[in-house]
Design a protein around this motif. Structure first.
Motif, PDB file in Angstrom:
ATOM      1  N   GLU A  90       0.779  -1.319  -0.147  1.00 56.75           N
ATOM      2  CA  GLU A  90       0.092  -0.064   0.032  1.00 56.75           C
ATOM      3  C   GLU A  90       0.742   1.139   0.124  1.00 56.75           C
ATOM      4  O   GLU A  90       0.450   2.402  -0.616  1.00 56.75           O
ATOM      5  CB  GLU A  90      -0.932  -0.212   1.076  1.00 56.75           C
ATOM      6  N   LEU A  91       2.070   1.245   0.902  1.00 54.83           N
ATOM      7  CA  LEU A  91       2.687   2.510   0.933  1.00 54.83           C
ATOM      8  C   LEU A  91       3.446   2.568  -0.494  1.00 54.83           C
ATOM      9  O   LEU A  91       3.368   3.771  -1.091  1.00 54.83           O
ATOM     10  CB  LEU A  91       3.954   1.785   1.880  1.00 54.83           C
ATOM     11  N   VAL A  92       3.906   1.527  -1.335  1.00 55.53           N
ATOM     12  CA  VAL A  92       4.526   1.664  -2.702  1.00 55.53           C
ATOM     13  C   VAL A  92       3.213   2.082  -3.702  1.00 55.53           C
ATOM     14  O   VAL A  92       3.664   3.220  -4.483  1.00 55.53           O
ATOM     15  CB  VAL A  92       4.941   0.364  -3.079  1.00 55.53           C
ATOM     16  N   TYR A 115       8.232  -2.871  -8.270  1.00 54.65           N
ATOM     17  CA  TYR A 115       7.656  -3.560  -7.045  1.00 54.65           C
ATOM     18  C   TYR A 115       6.267  -3.621  -7.094  1.00 54.65           C
ATOM     19  O   TYR A 115       5.613  -4.823  -6.845  1.00 54.65           O
ATOM     20  CB  TYR A 115       8.152  -2.817  -5.777  1.00 54.65           C
ATOM     21  N   LEU A 116       5.551  -2.510  -7.430  1.00 51.19           N
ATOM     22  CA  LEU A 116       4.103  -2.846  -7.699  1.00 51.19           C
ATOM     23  C   LEU A 116       3.666  -3.736  -8.677  1.00 51.19           C
ATOM     24  O   LEU A 116       2.763  -4.529  -8.524  1.00 51.19           O
ATOM     25  CB  LEU A 116       3.716  -1.223  -7.973  1.00 51.19           C
ATOM     26  N   ARG A 117       4.607  -4.097  -9.642  1.00 56.59           N
ATOM     27  CA  ARG A 117       3.954  -4.817 -10.874  1.00 56.59           C
ATOM     28  C   ARG A 117       4.166  -6.231 -10.429  1.00 56.59           C
ATOM     29  O   ARG A 117       3.425  -7.246 -10.865  1.00 56.59           O
ATOM     30  CB  ARG A 117       4.774  -4.491 -11.940  1.00 56.59           C
ATOM     31  N   GLU A 118       5.038  -6.466  -9.632  1.00 59.52           N
ATOM     32  CA  GLU A 118       5.373  -7.881  -8.995  1.00 59.52           C
ATOM     33  C   GLU A 118       4.498  -8.322  -7.885  1.00 59.52           C
ATOM     34  O   GLU A 118       4.297  -9.521  -7.794  1.00 59.52           O
ATOM     35  CB  GLU A 118       6.908  -8.080  -8.613  1.00 59.52           C
ATOM     36  N   GLY A 119       3.761  -7.289  -7.446  1.00 62.28           N
ATOM     37  CA  GLY A 119       2.634  -7.563  -6.433  1.00 62.28           C
ATOM     38  C   GLY A 119       3.457  -7.914  -4.902  1.00 62.28           C
ATOM     39  O   GLY A 119       4.484  -7.751  -4.754  1.00 62.28           O
ATOM     40  N   PRO A 120       2.491  -7.829  -3.880  1.00 60.43           N
ATOM     41  CA  PRO A 120       2.882  -7.656  -2.594  1.00 60.43           C
ATOM     42  C   PRO A 120       3.814  -8.997  -2.325  1.00 60.43           C
ATOM     43  O   PRO A 120       4.690  -8.887  -1.234  1.00 60.43           O
ATOM     44  CB  PRO A 120       1.579  -7.529  -1.712  1.00 60.43           C
ATOM     45  N   TYR A 121       3.442 -10.105  -2.777  1.00 54.21           N
ATOM     46  CA  TYR A 121       3.981 -11.631  -2.217  1.00 54.21           C
ATOM     47  C   TYR A 121       5.149 -12.070  -2.994  1.00 54.21           C
ATOM     48  O   TYR A 121       5.362 -13.172  -2.948  1.00 54.21           O
ATOM     49  CB  TYR A 121       2.865 -12.415  -2.096  1.00 54.21           C
ATOM     50  N   TYR A 122       5.713 -11.117  -3.964  1.00 51.91           N
ATOM     51  CA  TYR A 122       6.651 -11.638  -4.971  1.00 51.91           C
ATOM     52  C   TYR A 122       8.133 -12.204  -4.211  1.00 51.91           C
ATOM     53  O   TYR A 122       8.413 -11.608  -3.213  1.00 51.91           O
ATOM     54  CB  TYR A 122       7.136 -10.534  -5.916  1.00 51.91           C
ATOM     55  N   VAL A 123       8.423 -13.290  -4.816  1.00 49.63           N
ATOM     56  CA  VAL A 123       9.643 -13.870  -4.261  1.00 49.63           C
ATOM     57  C   VAL A 123      10.654 -13.844  -5.434  1.00 49.63           C
ATOM     58  O   VAL A 123      10.263 -14.692  -6.362  1.00 49.63           O
ATOM     59  CB  VAL A 123       9.709 -15.169  -3.527  1.00 49.63           C
ATOM     60  N   SER A 124      11.913 -13.524  -5.300  1.00 45.67           N
ATOM     61  CA  SER A 124      12.678 -13.549  -6.379  1.00 45.67           C
ATOM     62  C   SER A 124      13.120 -14.983  -6.415  1.00 45.67           C
ATOM     63  O   SER A 124      13.238 -15.618  -5.604  1.00 45.67           O
ATOM     64  CB  SER A 124      13.960 -12.354  -6.326  1.00 45.67           C
ATOM     65  N   ALA A 125      13.736 -15.409  -7.825  1.00 42.05           N
ATOM     66  CA  ALA A 125      14.325 -16.716  -7.927  1.00 42.05           C
ATOM     67  C   ALA A 125      15.529 -16.873  -7.090  1.00 42.05           C
ATOM     68  O   ALA A 125      15.581 -18.053  -6.435  1.00 42.05           O
ATOM     69  CB  ALA A 125      14.306 -16.859  -9.446  1.00 42.05           C
TER      70      ALA A 125
END
Length: 461
Positions: free
Chosen positions: A415-417, A441-451
């Motif tokens: 929400e802050l982003v 960050y916003l495009r990846e969503g709140p629960y994104y985990v990088s590879a």
């Protein structure tokens, strides 16, 4: 099991002494979950059970009430309004109190449903019967239901006002029984949620009466039991009508809120924080608070103290109040209001960003989220963005997904982003590089985990 219920209903309708069959039906119904029961009884006629209520046999009556209570709970309020309204209305005049309570409870479900309540309002007879029934001394659900009915429309309030109930309720506000007084305040507050309810209370002089009760609370040793309710009443009234009008007309309310914020009693502090946040969530409320000058400055310092070192619950409520006070929607961001919110943040602390960052890094999810909501409040305001970019490491903190592991924390960070990205001034103030990282960050969503992070975690396991 549905077939068994159907056969039991058919059997009950054809015998003179149905006690045993009613007991079997009750047992069968209790063996079925309410969710499953809904499908098996939604189209079934219940006339036979309602008709068996017309008896002097207490055991038969109680079995029928138990059966109907189980079945009617499974049916939607709209279904009840369309198919059982007449039977329930008849239950209101039944000599057995349990039948009346059954009818009142189900009518209460209809009153609470926006589609079902229209069916009730079309039938003035049922309103009159409900009010007449409620006038009985033993009805357990009477007062709460009466307030619900009064809140539905001016017509229903008129019916209630013509009964003795409303005058009795208003009289209990200043009665000798402190616990009853507290309950009456809560119900009057519910009644004030509707415009016609507020008009009626004003006509009866209730606002003045509650204001006088606040004034007299200092000399009442039991005031702590009902004072929070009085303050909540005016807090809700201010938001629904006008913060300025309520605070100017009833200065005892505003003075008491400030006094409670500085009180050592946690119960008083909590209500004051909630009320200040509620008032400060509106532009008019912000302006009213600003006019009090030094009084409000003292309250802001108290909020800072509570946010940093109070009991956990008060820390959370203080952070929430601060975020409400500092929030400005884009269309509200005039030069004066931006200067006001900026000055409030700096009144909290000489180093407000460090203070809030310190809270956000503590191992308590509710405090972490509370601090993030303050950052979100100032994220759309140019001065807030300037503070963020000038705070070393802050922009890196925002896009760091390793902080805040809970779902609530991830949602709060997202929400802050989102607030920053949506601001028209963010690119110019934060710079294109930071802005692009926020958009990613916003495009990846709140629960994104990088590879890379996923592989590292997997290896650690």
């Amino acid at each position: 099991m549905a077939a068994s219920i159907e056969s039991l209903l058919e059997e009950i309708s054809s015998i003179e002494d149905p006690i045993e069959e009613l007991q079997n039906l009750k047992t069968a119904l209790l063996s079925i979950p309410v969710s499953a029961l809904r499908d098996s009884v939604s189209g079934r006629r219940l006339d036979v059970i309602f008709s068996l209520l017309n008896t002097d046999d207490r055991e038969q009556t109680e079995l029928c009430v138990d059966i109907l209570d189980r079945i009617l709970k499974a049916l939607s309020p709209v279904h009840l309004a369309q198919n059982c309204r007449v039977e329930l209305q008849g239950g209101l005049t039944h000599p057995n109190e349990t039948v009346k309570i059954l009818a009142l409870t189900q009518i209460g479900r209809m009153v609470d449903h926006p589609d079902a309540v229209t069916e009730i309002l079309k039938n003035h007879d049922i309103l009159r019967e409900v009010i007449h029934c409620i006038s009985g001394e033993k009805i357990a659900v009477a007062k709460e239901l009466m307030v619900d009915i009064s809140s539905v429309s001016a017509v229903s309030l008129g019916y209630c006002a013509n009964s003795s109930f409303i005058s009795q309720l208003l009289g209990e506000l200043t009665g000798d029984d402190i616990l009853i007084r507290a309950t009456a305040i809560e119900m009057v507050t519910s009644l004030a949620h509707s415009q016609h309810g507020r008009q009626y209370l004003a006509q009866q002089g209730i606002m003045d009466k509650i204001s006088n009760m606040i004034r007299g609370a200092d000399t009442d040793p039991f005031s702590s039991l009902y004072l929070p309710g009085l303050v909540k009443f005016f807090g809700n009234l201010a938001i629904m009508d006008s913060p300025q009008q309520v605070c100017e007309t009833y200065p005892a309310f505003q003075n008491k809120v400030f006094e409670m914020a500085l009180d050592p009693d946690p119960a008083m502090i909590g209500v004051a924080l909630d009320t200040l946040g509620l008032l400060g969530s509106t532009v008019e409320g912000k302006q009213v608070l600003q006019k009090t000058g030094e009084k409000f400055k003292a309250v802001l310092l108290r909020m800072n103290q509570l946010a940093n070192s109070g009991a956990t619950e008060l820390r959370v409520r203080s952070l929430e109040a601060i975020s409400q006070l500092l929030t400005l929607q884009p269309e509200q961001q005039t030069e004066d209001l931006l200067a006001l919110t900026e000055s409030w943040l700096h009144l909290l602390s000489n180093h407000p960003m460090d203070m809030i960052c310190n809270i956000s890094t503590q191992p308590f999810p509710e405090l972490h989220c509370g601090a993030l909501r303050i950052f979100t409040a100032i994220a759309t305001q140019p001065w807030g963005q300037k503070l963020m970019i000038s705070t070393p490491g802050f922009m890196e903190f925002i896009v760091d997904r390793s902080t805040g592991k809970t779902k609530e924390a991830k949602d709060a960070k997202f929400e802050l982003v989102g607030a920053l990205v949506s601001s028209s001034t963010a690119v110019d103030i934060l710079g294109s590089q930071h802005y692009l990282r926020l958009k990613t960050y916003l495009r990846e969503g709140p629960y994104y985990v990088s590879a890379v992070a996923a592989v590292s975690t997997e290896g650690a396991e």
